[in-house]
Design an enzyme around this catalytic site. Structure first.
Site, PDB file in Angstrom:
ATOM      1  N   LYS A  60      77.918  10.811 -18.876  1.00 13.47           N
ATOM      2  CA  LYS A  60      77.979  11.984 -19.624  1.00 13.47           C
ATOM      3  C   LYS A  60      77.526  11.896 -21.096  1.00 13.47           C
ATOM      4  CE  LYS A  60      81.067  14.532 -16.947  1.00 13.47           C
ATOM      5  NZ  LYS A  60      81.135  13.664 -15.814  1.00 13.47           N
ATOM      6  N   SER A  85      89.476  16.001 -19.394  1.00  9.98           N
ATOM      7  CA  SER A  85      90.358  15.071 -19.534  1.00  9.98           C
ATOM      8  C   SER A  85      89.560  13.506 -19.042  1.00  9.98           C
ATOM      9  CB  SER A  85      91.449  15.107 -18.650  1.00  9.98           C
ATOM     10  OG  SER A  85      91.032  15.427 -17.258  1.00  9.98           O
ATOM     11  N   GLU A 211      80.475  13.147  -2.212  1.00 11.28           N
ATOM     12  CA  GLU A 211      81.629  13.573  -2.856  1.00 11.28           C
ATOM     13  C   GLU A 211      82.973  13.051  -1.970  1.00 11.28           C
ATOM     14  OE1 GLU A 211      82.180  17.854  -3.067  1.00 11.28           O
ATOM     15  OE2 GLU A 211      81.377  18.042  -1.071  1.00 11.28           O
ATOM     16  N   GLY A 215      87.862  16.396  -1.316  1.00  6.15           N
ATOM     17  CA  GLY A 215      87.315  17.654  -1.854  1.00  6.15           C
ATOM     18  C   GLY A 215      85.701  17.908  -1.632  1.00  6.15           C
ATOM     19  N   ASP A 217      83.980  20.469  -1.257  1.00  3.06           N
ATOM     20  CA  ASP A 217      83.500  21.687  -1.846  1.00  3.06           C
ATOM     21  C   ASP A 217      81.966  21.865  -2.004  1.00  3.06           C
ATOM     22  OD1 ASP A 217      84.313  20.310  -4.260  1.00  3.06           O
ATOM     23  OD2 ASP A 217      83.163  21.774  -5.135  1.00  3.06           O
ATOM     24  N   SER A 311      78.062   6.004 -11.544  1.00  7.09           N
ATOM     25  CA  SER A 311      77.794   7.071 -12.605  1.00  7.09           C
ATOM     26  C   SER A 311      78.741   6.665 -13.752  1.00  7.09           C
ATOM     27  CB  SER A 311      78.286   8.139 -12.139  1.00  7.09           C
ATOM     28  OG  SER A 311      79.668   8.107 -11.415  1.00  7.09           O
TER      29      SER A 311
HETATM   30  C1  LIG Z   1      81.728  13.569 -14.574  1.00  7.46           C
HETATM   31  C2  LIG Z   1      81.530  12.529 -13.684  1.00  7.46           C
HETATM   32  C3  LIG Z   1      80.964  12.486 -12.455  1.00  7.46           C
HETATM   33  C4  LIG Z   1      80.648  13.924 -11.785  1.00  7.46           C
HETATM   34  O1  LIG Z   1      79.821  14.546 -12.371  1.00  7.46           O
HETATM   35  P1  LIG Z   1      79.155  16.133 -12.163  1.00  7.46           P
HETATM   36  O2  LIG Z   1      78.085  16.277 -13.131  1.00  7.46           O
HETATM   37  O3  LIG Z   1      80.385  16.900 -12.578  1.00  7.46           O
HETATM   38  O4  LIG Z   1      78.892  16.243 -10.603  1.00  7.46           O
HETATM   39  C5  LIG Z   1      81.169  11.385 -11.430  1.00  7.46           C
HETATM   40  N1  LIG Z   1      81.403  10.061 -11.855  1.00  7.46           N
HETATM   41  C6  LIG Z   1      81.813   9.879 -13.227  1.00  7.46           C
HETATM   42  C7  LIG Z   1      81.786   8.574 -13.712  1.00  7.46           C
HETATM   43  C8  LIG Z   1      81.933  11.221 -13.988  1.00  7.46           C
HETATM   44  O5  LIG Z   1      82.404  10.941 -15.483  1.00  7.46           O
END
Ligand SMILES: *Cc1c(COP(=O)(O)O)cnc(C)c1O
Length: 331
Positions: A60, A85, A211, A215, A217, A311
């Site tokens: 992020k 959050s 996903e 969920g 979606d 991620s």
């Molecule tokens: C935000 C986040 C996601 C999902 O990312 P999107 O861009 O909303 O699809 C997945 N894993 C982690 C660790 C995140 O912080």
């Protein structure tokens, strides 16, 4: 696949390349890890792009820093506002501080104390709201109107998507073309950015979103062509508990993503344990989504070269301990 020619997409590869320049020397070039055990379970050559080692512990930071950097000087002086959050809050707080911009983050009053503290430590002003009775988007819009500050959402924003896409760009720069790329998805910012990078840097690479089963979606949205809204999904993958994908996101998914698959919470626990036990890394549940799909062989990719975006790694240690204790190991 012709959709890319028919609809003008919000983000191009040039935007990702420009974001990569802005992030040079600022975001970490996270490591790409491999594991012979992982290759064995997946029956493929797997390359893990480890964004759990990124600043603030998740990808992020990339989108947040890029989006704030793209504001005009006047906008930067007015400050930025975000509602989150989770990891977007921390990414925004740190990126704003590094750029000398005031950040206000709207967070639920019952957010984990650790996350509130981390966001505050990065120097952001926190506004708490009651998740049951108040709408955070309304609060953020009010703040933006009162203070003239820019709202930077977690995924449905072109500069955020371009920033997130730099994660996949770095992966291709490091390991060359891939046969498959698996990316987790919540609102789809990371997936859409990475898919654009793949289309440019590894044409022919099949991009798959992942996903939580609870969920799906994004899967429904991609398959029907309409943004499907769902109730907050009941899953341990809190980073992917979104209720719908973004408006800018869906056309990009339609253009560049082959399909979206799902994994169960049990599979996420198994993956968390695998990462800790075999690869010695701490990965949060949402960060395990793409890897879990690959290591449970959701598609027939035997012998192929497969990229996985890991991620993030921000997980409460109590939840982590409970999850890996309850996990079924691979075989
Ligand atoms: C935000 C986040 C996601 C999902 O990312 P999107 O861009 O909303 O699809 C997945 N894993 C982690 C660790 C995140 O912080």
């Amino acid at each position: 696949m012709a959709a890319s020619e028919l609809v003008e997409l919000a983000v191009t590869y040039q935007d990702i390349a420009a974001a990569a320049k802005r992030l040079e020397g600022i975001a970490y070039k996270t490591p790409v890890l491999t594991s012979s055990q992982a290759d064995h379970h997946a029956d493929a050559s797997v390359f893990f792009k480890c964004e759990n080692f990124q600043r603030v512990g998740a990808f992020k930071f990339r989108g947040a820093y890029n989006a704030i950097s793209c504001l005009s000087e006047e906008q930067k002086q007015q400050g930025v506002v975000a509602f989150s959050s989770g990891n977007h809050a921390q990414g925004m707080a740190l990126a704003a501080r590094m750029l000398g911009v005031h950040a206000t983050i709207v967070m639920p009053s019952n957010a984990p104390a650790m996350k509130l503290a981390a966001t505050r430590e990065y120097g952001a002003e926190i506004i708490l709201y009651d998740r049951e009775r108040e709408d955070r988007e309304v609060i953020a819009a009010q703040l933006s109107a009162e203070r003239g500050c820019a709202v930077i959402p977690a995924y449905d924003h072109a500069d955020v998507i371009a920033g997130q896409g730099t994660a996949a760009k770095e992966l291709f720069d490091a390991v060359g073309p891939l046969d498959y790329l698996f990316v987790c998805t919540g609102g789809g910012g990371l997936l859409s950015g990475c898919a654009i990078a793949a289309a440019q840097l590894s044409p022919g690479c099949i991009v798959i979103g992942v996903e939580p089963e609870a969920g799906n979606d994004a899967q429904q949205s991609l398959r029907t062509g309409n943004i499907v809204h769902i109730p907050v999904p009941d899953t341990i993958a809190d980073g992917a508990q979104t209720q719908h994908v973004g408006k800018l996101v869906l056309p990009i998914l339609q253009a560049y993503v082959k399909d979206i698959v799902t994994v169960s919470d049990d599979q996420l626990r198994t993956q968390m344990r695998f990462f800790a036990e075999r690869m010695k890394i701490v990965v949060e549940p949402a960060g395990c989504l793409a890897a879990a799909a690959v290591m449970h062989r959701v598609l027939p990719f035997a012998g192929e070269k497969v990229g996985v975006i890991v991620s993030g790694g921000n997980v409460d240690m109590e939840l982590f301990a409970r999850s890996i204790a309850a996990a079924k190991p691979f075989f």
